[in-house]
Design an enzyme around this catalytic site. Structure first.
Site, PDB file in Angstrom:
ATOM      1  N   PHE A  37      -3.984  -1.687   7.116  1.00  0.00           N
ATOM      2  CA  PHE A  37      -4.750  -2.921   6.946  1.00  0.00           C
ATOM      3  C   PHE A  37      -5.642  -2.883   5.699  1.00  0.00           C
ATOM      4  O   PHE A  37      -5.486  -2.024   4.839  1.00  0.00           O
ATOM      5  CB  PHE A  37      -5.595  -3.227   8.192  1.00  0.00           C
ATOM      6  CG  PHE A  37      -4.785  -3.606   9.408  1.00  0.00           C
ATOM      7  CD1 PHE A  37      -3.415  -3.837   9.337  1.00  0.00           C
ATOM      8  CD2 PHE A  37      -5.405  -3.750  10.647  1.00  0.00           C
ATOM      9  CE1 PHE A  37      -2.678  -4.203  10.465  1.00  0.00           C
ATOM     10  CE2 PHE A  37      -4.671  -4.109  11.782  1.00  0.00           C
ATOM     11  CZ  PHE A  37      -3.314  -4.331  11.686  1.00  0.00           C
ATOM     12  N   ARG A  74       1.917   7.842   7.071  1.00  0.00           N
ATOM     13  CA  ARG A  74       2.286   7.676   8.480  1.00  0.00           C
ATOM     14  C   ARG A  74       3.797   7.650   8.659  1.00  0.00           C
ATOM     15  O   ARG A  74       4.522   7.245   7.758  1.00  0.00           O
ATOM     16  CB  ARG A  74       1.741   6.336   9.001  1.00  0.00           C
ATOM     17  CG  ARG A  74       0.286   6.361   9.346  1.00  0.00           C
ATOM     18  CD  ARG A  74      -0.183   4.971   9.698  1.00  0.00           C
ATOM     19  NE  ARG A  74      -0.184   4.113   8.522  1.00  0.00           N
ATOM     20  CZ  ARG A  74      -0.414   2.807   8.559  1.00  0.00           C
ATOM     21  NH1 ARG A  74      -0.613   2.203   9.704  1.00  0.00           N
ATOM     22  NH2 ARG A  74      -0.431   2.105   7.446  1.00  0.00           N
ATOM     23  N   THR A  82       3.961   1.649  -0.937  1.00  0.00           N
ATOM     24  CA  THR A  82       4.647   1.746  -2.232  1.00  0.00           C
ATOM     25  C   THR A  82       3.689   2.279  -3.295  1.00  0.00           C
ATOM     26  O   THR A  82       4.025   3.166  -4.082  1.00  0.00           O
ATOM     27  CB  THR A  82       5.171   0.350  -2.626  1.00  0.00           C
ATOM     28  OG1 THR A  82       6.017  -0.132  -1.578  1.00  0.00           O
ATOM     29  CG2 THR A  82       5.940   0.391  -3.936  1.00  0.00           C
ATOM     30  N   TRP A 106       6.747  -0.585  -8.319  1.00  0.00           N
ATOM     31  CA  TRP A 106       7.932  -0.929  -7.547  1.00  0.00           C
ATOM     32  C   TRP A 106       9.172  -0.881  -8.430  1.00  0.00           C
ATOM     33  O   TRP A 106      10.152  -0.223  -8.110  1.00  0.00           O
ATOM     34  CB  TRP A 106       7.772  -2.334  -6.942  1.00  0.00           C
ATOM     35  CG  TRP A 106       8.796  -2.614  -5.890  1.00  0.00           C
ATOM     36  CD1 TRP A 106       8.652  -2.447  -4.546  1.00  0.00           C
ATOM     37  CD2 TRP A 106      10.126  -3.092  -6.093  1.00  0.00           C
ATOM     38  NE1 TRP A 106       9.809  -2.786  -3.898  1.00  0.00           N
ATOM     39  CE2 TRP A 106      10.739  -3.194  -4.822  1.00  0.00           C
ATOM     40  CE3 TRP A 106      10.870  -3.449  -7.219  1.00  0.00           C
ATOM     41  CZ2 TRP A 106      12.046  -3.629  -4.642  1.00  0.00           C
ATOM     42  CZ3 TRP A 106      12.175  -3.880  -7.048  1.00  0.00           C
ATOM     43  CH2 TRP A 106      12.753  -3.966  -5.772  1.00  0.00           C
ATOM     44  N   LYS A 153       0.827  -1.222   0.000  1.00  0.00           N
ATOM     45  CA  LYS A 153       0.000   0.000   0.000  1.00  0.00           C
ATOM     46  C   LYS A 153       0.856   1.265   0.000  1.00  0.00           C
ATOM     47  O   LYS A 153       0.571   2.203  -0.739  1.00  0.00           O
ATOM     48  CB  LYS A 153      -0.889   0.031   1.255  1.00  0.00           C
ATOM     49  CG  LYS A 153      -2.222  -0.640   1.107  1.00  0.00           C
ATOM     50  CD  LYS A 153      -3.222  -0.190   2.164  1.00  0.00           C
ATOM     51  CE  LYS A 153      -2.701  -0.207   3.570  1.00  0.00           C
ATOM     52  NZ  LYS A 153      -2.509  -1.557   4.126  1.00  0.00           N
ATOM     53  N   PHE A 184       3.696  -7.828  -9.299  1.00  0.00           N
ATOM     54  CA  PHE A 184       4.903  -8.481  -8.791  1.00  0.00           C
ATOM     55  C   PHE A 184       5.539  -9.264  -9.936  1.00  0.00           C
ATOM     56  O   PHE A 184       4.837  -9.659 -10.879  1.00  0.00           O
ATOM     57  CB  PHE A 184       4.543  -9.438  -7.645  1.00  0.00           C
ATOM     58  CG  PHE A 184       4.317  -8.727  -6.333  1.00  0.00           C
ATOM     59  CD1 PHE A 184       3.302  -7.801  -6.186  1.00  0.00           C
ATOM     60  CD2 PHE A 184       5.142  -8.982  -5.244  1.00  0.00           C
ATOM     61  CE1 PHE A 184       3.096  -7.149  -4.984  1.00  0.00           C
ATOM     62  CE2 PHE A 184       4.940  -8.324  -4.035  1.00  0.00           C
ATOM     63  CZ  PHE A 184       3.913  -7.413  -3.899  1.00  0.00           C
ATOM     64  N   LYS A 241      12.970  -7.132   8.962  1.00  0.00           N
ATOM     65  CA  LYS A 241      13.220  -6.449   7.712  1.00  0.00           C
ATOM     66  C   LYS A 241      11.902  -5.878   7.178  1.00  0.00           C
ATOM     67  O   LYS A 241      10.880  -6.530   7.214  1.00  0.00           O
ATOM     68  CB  LYS A 241      13.786  -7.486   6.743  1.00  0.00           C
ATOM     69  CG  LYS A 241      14.694  -6.922   5.708  1.00  0.00           C
ATOM     70  CD  LYS A 241      15.476  -8.035   5.029  1.00  0.00           C
ATOM     71  CE  LYS A 241      16.096  -7.488   3.748  1.00  0.00           C
ATOM     72  NZ  LYS A 241      17.433  -7.953   3.514  1.00  0.00           N
ATOM     73  N   ALA A 253      -2.683   0.460  13.601  1.00  0.00           N
ATOM     74  CA  ALA A 253      -3.881   0.148  12.819  1.00  0.00           C
ATOM     75  C   ALA A 253      -4.794  -0.834  13.548  1.00  0.00           C
ATOM     76  O   ALA A 253      -5.967  -0.930  13.223  1.00  0.00           O
ATOM     77  CB  ALA A 253      -3.482  -0.422  11.460  1.00  0.00           C
TER      78      ALA A 253
END
Lengths: 563, 563
Positions: free
Chosen positions: A307, A100, A79, A415, A77, A387, A111, A279
């Site tokens: 979320f 945020r 990204t 991305w 989200k 992806f 990570k 959240a």
């Protein structure tokens, strides 16, 4: 976030990026120098009082980025939020991002940062993921100063008649520290305090954080802080910060933190990164002040909520959009082929394998989220976050399904290329079209409904539950809430993000289930009633191999091992 | 600090002062723009690596401001430090101030800041007394991240064989919170941690703070952090941060905090305010990095050390001046008529009454401090910090006594006029003369002496004790220290500041007493052995009427009730 994609880390990409002086970003965004409080070269706080009022400038439209029910790895989200804003900027729009701030505790644990990924990040990511401009530290200070004052009041004769067994406010640290979840404090004898059971939460779970993020200005923040309930007297009356008389001191500790933080995306889009309530037991989106500041400065604000849309988007509409006039003009629902497969029954370890049938089975989850967004009178846009493991067949089927259902949708390859590239152009176009669509925003429920009915409305309308069951404790709490006059507050649901139900294993679009409300926690300063379904984790722990083991500073002062 | 003097508060004076943009202060101090990281308009961090090396520039001379044994109200060392620097600047000298950062905890507790007073303050005092540039928050984070990692290591199978009963490192908060002094953590069952007794200190008491303040650069800091002992194994072997492998992560959390903070005095003298270890269980002076940076940038650095010269000055010489080449070229011993009267037997409530005989009786305290300074091969200058209640007769007697004793002395009227006025000219002249005097600095003891003998040397040479008595616990600890190879570390005495002895009621210049060493605490990262005489308070409490009750923010965002 990185591991799925590439051998190059987010930190590598961030450090290789060309970052512009924050004064340049500010100037391009119409922020005059006198409103800018620099924090080094690439971060600044904005003194909102110094911003010019532009006559005739309408507040920017709000694009809320939400998601289908996610996989444990998340659907990207942040990204997507960054990439979409960059793509809108590329399309010539006046746009700002509102996000945020990341919590430091999890940074040391595992990570995965909270500043976007790949070429869709906010910079300087090293700073933002560490102490940034100190906002969370100020919130930690305010929270813990309050609790020191509470325990001191009890120690100094307890003039407010506080029952040490009924203190509901905890101390906080921005550290993942499971050993502080349950503690006993005040030991050591009569000069060391009054013993009582207690616990620490992580800073993002503090009610100070939630109040901070819903406040419209410093005066509103002071009022919210004053209304916070810290516990109850021996005769069960609520005790507030105002009763202690320390809302002024807490506000003083937050007077700089309330100024929103200006940074930039890799593509140079201005971003306000400010506040970050949990959240799960709070509303999970950046501060109202940041959103409204971005609305003053730009024509479009791209923001996100934590979320899936059943939680983040619903809370945005029914909590945040009640605290201020920030209701979304469009909602982007992020979907991934991976998540659709998971909802179609594929095991976590097999999500990289092509499986168009699983995508078809899992789409029921996305369908319900899209339908839910429409219940608020807002046009949804599905953003398929691409992806490298996605097949053309899977993506094409999903787009054709959306078309058949009359859902605006686009694949976003953000991305790998960054929002500065063409990968988000299609999505940006769809979002711009959605912003032109007629909007008739409405909250899901009126505040006048009893808390019980508000919960029932959310459960049935958004989750698809057939019934709600309240535990004995929750029923007692409902009576207290009525007795104390808190019944008019909106509800903040604490539920697993992995299922529409309160059972994380029920994927897809479950039906005919009962939602179990275990307990209710009034947050009278933030201004909502938390409804707990299942366990709510408010202090995470560290894993067996914490990320901290890999971290260091190189000879130039650069971060090593930070994602 | 203010109440003795005037109806105008320090905050009023500070807010009325004309403050210059920090870039101007930096430019005048020879700090190039590329070395400056702005934090708003009036604070900046200095990136020391970006400072130019000026060929032929000798390091600035160091003037250490210390004091006679103080009254509970303090003798105005910080005020005098600021005022003296301003007076030296007025005399045309190239001068910088180096001071500790104030701790936030006490700010909320009681009236009285740590940024000087009257017209001898550092600005912006509101910011400096609140979160400033976040250094203490970073230290709190590093300390508590370490402890979360320690408890997590135990929880995850305890590969280092840490004995939970023998963990010596505590968590910290920058809050006065007595109820956290003694706690039990890790309760709640097998998934919540491993129960153990614990406690919180105030952040300034953290060994991370002490190591931070003695480090010469980031690499030295990492080495010091790596050497910190967090506790012992079941077979009594020390466990260090290096054993945990997290010194890199802790250094990363401190990489910005180590940059010294540039601010200004009311008179516009550049001041580095950086670091602030507790004076009771640590060495109580600002960071080595700040002192050395000031030495690079100016010809004279005026700095201070906490408590009286028996503690602060001795630690400066034997601890800080061993960590780096910062030995003082002159030591100012601040004396007040009030403190002399107290040492002459006058009760606290009568110190405002004229009483030259009491001054005469109390001067033995000052005499011993002056003699002590000479033992380090340094010329002392007595600065009489003038209060409005002082009579001419008292001041004149004191000056003539100093003259008769061959002590350089001056009355400094710095609070009322500020260092920008002539009230400090005489003192500045005396200090400049002292800097011209031949110096043959020496430490009090060689590091090769056993710890026991180091303590005995300090007790006999500086305090005037006839003997030292070690408790059974301290004797056991001495053996451990030898066994672990820590015997070569200097000693950091923890003793009451009100008496040369370990009994706060023995004023003046007590003789023939025995110093009682109750316990020894090895601080292997900071690099000293703390010797506890009496109780050491490492987590203060709040008073019955905390200062927080008076605090607020006005409509312009200004602080209200902050001193």
């Amino acid at each position: 976030m990185t591991s799925i994609h590439a051998p190059v880390s987010d930190l590598d990409i961030a450090r290789a990026a060309r970052i512009r002086p924050i004064e340049d970003i500010a100037a391009a965004a119409g922020i005059p120098a006198e409103a800018l409080e620099l924090h080094g070269r690439y971060k600044a706080k904005i003194d909102v009082a110094q911003l010019p009022r532009v006559p005739g400038k309408a507040p920017g439209k709000v694009v809320l980025v939400s998601a289908m029910s996610p996989t444990p790895a998340g659907e990207g989200k942040s990204t997507l939020t960054v990439g979409l804003a960059d793509s809108l900027a590329r399309a010539g729009q006046s746009v700002m991002v509102a996000l945020r701030e990341p919590s430091l505790g999890p940074v040391m644990g595992m990570k995965g940062g909270a500043t976007g990924g790949g070429y869709s990040q906010v910079l300087p990511m090293e700073d933002i993921n560490l102490h940034f401009t100190g906002d969370f530290h100020a919130i930690t200070s305010a929270n813990n100063t309050l609790m020191a004052l509470v325990d001191n009041s009890i120690y100094q004769g307890n003039p407010l008649n506080i029952d040490p067994r009924r203190i509901t406010f905890k101390r906080v640290l921005d550290v993942n520290d499971r050993s502080l979840r349950d503690v006993v404090i005040g030991l050591g004898g009569p000069t060391q305090g009054v013993p009582r059971q207690d616990g620490f939460d992580i800073t993002v779970a503090s009610e100070v954080m939630a109040a901070f993020c819903l406040a419209t200005d410093l005066a509103d923040l002071r009022n919210r802080l004053a209304r916070m309930t810290i516990g109850y007297t021996y005769d069960r009356k609520p005790v507030t910060v105002a009763d202690l008389g320390v809302e002024g001191a807490l506000t003083l500790l937050l007077r700089d933190a309330v100024k929103p933080n200006l940074v930039q995306t890799i593509a140079g889009t201005p971003a306000l990164v400010h506040g970050g309530p949990f959240a799960n037991i709070a509303h999970g989106c950046n501060s109202v002040i940041a959103t409204q500041t971005a609305q003053r400065l730009s024509d479009i604000v791209v923001t996100e909520a934590g979320f899936g849309a059943d939680l983040g988007a619903e809370k945005f509409m029914d909590i945040k959009a009640r605290a201020a006039d920030v209701a979304p003009d469009a909602v982007v629902v992020v979907a991934t082929i991976r998540a659709l497969k998971m909802h179609g029954g594929v095991a976590k370890d097999n999500l990289r394998e092509p499986d168009v049938d699983a995508v078809k089975r899992g789409v029921v989850n996305l369908r319900r989220h899209v339908a839910n967004v429409r219940k608020f009178g807002i046009t949804p846009v599905v953003a398929v976050n691409k992806f490298v493991t996605d097949t053309d067949e899977e993506l094409e089927w999903l787009l054709s399904w959306c078309a058949a259902e009359g859902i605006s949708a686009a694949v976003a390859d953000i991305w790998g290329e960054g929002g500065g590239g063409p990968g988000g152009d299609d999505l940006a176009g769809k979002v711009l079209a959605a912003l032109e669509a007629p909007r008739s925003f409405r909250h899901l429920y009126p505040l006048e409904l009893p808390v019980e009915e508000k919960i029932r409305t959310i459960a049935q309308e958004i989750y698809g539950a057939c019934d709600v069951e309240f535990s004995a404790a929750a029923l007692r709490r409902l009576k207290e809430i009525q007795a104390n006059g808190w019944d008019q507050l909106p509800v903040c649901m604490a539920k697993t993000q992995y299922s529409f139900s309160d059972d994380a294993t029920r994927l897809g679009a479950p039906e005919g289930f009962t939602l179990h409300v275990r307990d209710l926690i009034p947050k009278t300063g933030a201004g909502f009633i938390v409804a707990l379904t299942g366990a709510a984790m408010t202090m995470p722990g560290l894993p067996k191999e914490p990320g901290a083991l890999r971290m260091n500073v190189d000879d130039d002062g650069g971060a090593v091992g930070l994602f």
